[in-house]
Structure formats: C-alpha cells, structure tokens
Scaffold this motif. Sequence first.
Motif, PDB file in Angstrom:
ATOM      1  N   GLN A  14      40.829  36.240  46.036  1.00 38.95           N
ATOM      2  CA  GLN A  14      42.217  35.753  46.072  1.00 38.95           C
ATOM      3  C   GLN A  14      42.749  35.378  44.684  1.00 38.95           C
ATOM      4  N   ILE A  15      41.873  35.294  43.699  1.00 36.50           N
ATOM      5  CA  ILE A  15      42.284  34.898  42.353  1.00 36.50           C
ATOM      6  C   ILE A  15      42.981  36.069  41.668  1.00 36.50           C
ATOM      7  N   LYS A  16      44.111  35.804  41.049  1.00 33.72           N
ATOM      8  CA  LYS A  16      44.918  36.846  40.418  1.00 33.72           C
ATOM      9  C   LYS A  16      44.897  36.718  38.893  1.00 33.72           C
ATOM     10  N   LYS A  17      45.252  37.804  38.209  1.00 32.10           N
ATOM     11  CA  LYS A  17      45.391  37.805  36.756  1.00 32.10           C
ATOM     12  C   LYS A  17      46.472  36.790  36.370  1.00 32.10           C
ATOM     13  N   GLY A  19      46.045  33.656  36.736  1.00 29.97           N
ATOM     14  CA  GLY A  19      45.713  32.450  37.473  1.00 29.97           C
ATOM     15  C   GLY A  19      44.589  31.688  36.775  1.00 29.97           C
ATOM     16  N   SER A  32      41.742  39.217  32.885  1.00 31.11           N
ATOM     17  CA  SER A  32      41.636  40.482  33.613  1.00 31.11           C
ATOM     18  C   SER A  32      40.604  40.380  34.728  1.00 31.11           C
ATOM     19  N   ILE A  33      40.794  41.229  35.722  1.00 31.02           N
ATOM     20  CA  ILE A  33      39.884  41.280  36.871  1.00 31.02           C
ATOM     21  C   ILE A  33      39.593  42.743  37.155  1.00 31.02           C
ATOM     22  N   SER A  34      38.308  43.078  37.284  1.00 34.35           N
ATOM     23  CA  SER A  34      37.964  44.424  37.753  1.00 34.35           C
ATOM     24  C   SER A  34      37.088  44.252  38.985  1.00 34.35           C
ATOM     25  N   CYS A  46      33.844  40.993  42.007  1.00 40.60           N
ATOM     26  CA  CYS A  46      34.957  40.795  41.088  1.00 40.60           C
ATOM     27  C   CYS A  46      34.384  40.387  39.738  1.00 40.60           C
ATOM     28  N   PHE A  48      35.417  38.872  36.302  1.00 44.27           N
ATOM     29  CA  PHE A  48      36.515  38.133  35.688  1.00 44.27           C
ATOM     30  C   PHE A  48      36.301  37.988  34.181  1.00 44.27           C
ATOM     31  N   SER A  65      33.523  39.292  46.000  1.00 45.94           N
ATOM     32  CA  SER A  65      34.914  38.973  46.349  1.00 45.94           C
ATOM     33  C   SER A  65      35.061  38.075  47.566  1.00 45.94           C
TER      34      SER A  65
END
Length: 115
Positions: A14-17, A19, A32-34, A46, A48, A65
């Motif tokens: 649920q964590i976004k770029k 955030g 960034s998130i991949s 995920c 981070f 995730s």
Amino acid sequence: DAGASATIPMEAGQIKKGGYMMIKGKPCKVLSISVSKTGKHGHAKCNFTAVDIFTGKKLEDMIPSSHGTTVPIVNKSDWEIIDIEGDALTLMDEGGNQKTDLNLPTVPETMAEEI
C-alpha cells in the motif's frame, strides 16, 4: 518533538512513491518502488529505495507486498527566521507563534554563514 513513536502499521504493497515508511528504525521518504513477480513461496516482493528525512542518507529495504511494515506520521510546518542574535534564532510560523530555542546549524559548516 521528533515523534519517534508516532507510527502506524501498513501493508507494504500500500506504500506509494513519495510516501513515508520506517527502514531500520529510521523515518524515510520513498523515492522509488519496484515490485518483483510472485515467487515460489507465493509473495511478490516490494523493493523500496528511500531517503532518511533527517540525515538525507539513502536506504533500501525489500518486503513481501502482503507483509506489514510501519509508517511514520510526519507533520511538516514552515517557519520564517525573524531574528538572529549571535548563534540564536527566532522563528515565526504562519499563526504568529514564535520559537526561540534554536541555534544556527553547525552541519554543514557553511550553513550558518549562508543563513
């Protein structure tokens, strides 16, 4: 007050770029998130990349995730310098509240001169 204990649980997916999240006990802003594909154990991971909000140091973490992590509650406020007396600063916010318990920064060395 840095609010070190002010965190809430959140699922990693649920964590976004842009955030915030806690990495190694430090509050960080996510750069960034991949997300990797689901592996043989059934969890997408995920990855981070984030920066510590206090030191600017870059940190990385990898969390499945669906697993939980902690997110800091971040309150940001702007203050304007209204007086400098010796090494002491007087600041004021938009509401007219004053803060007089701060000194000029010592790190980096040229910061106090620039202010």
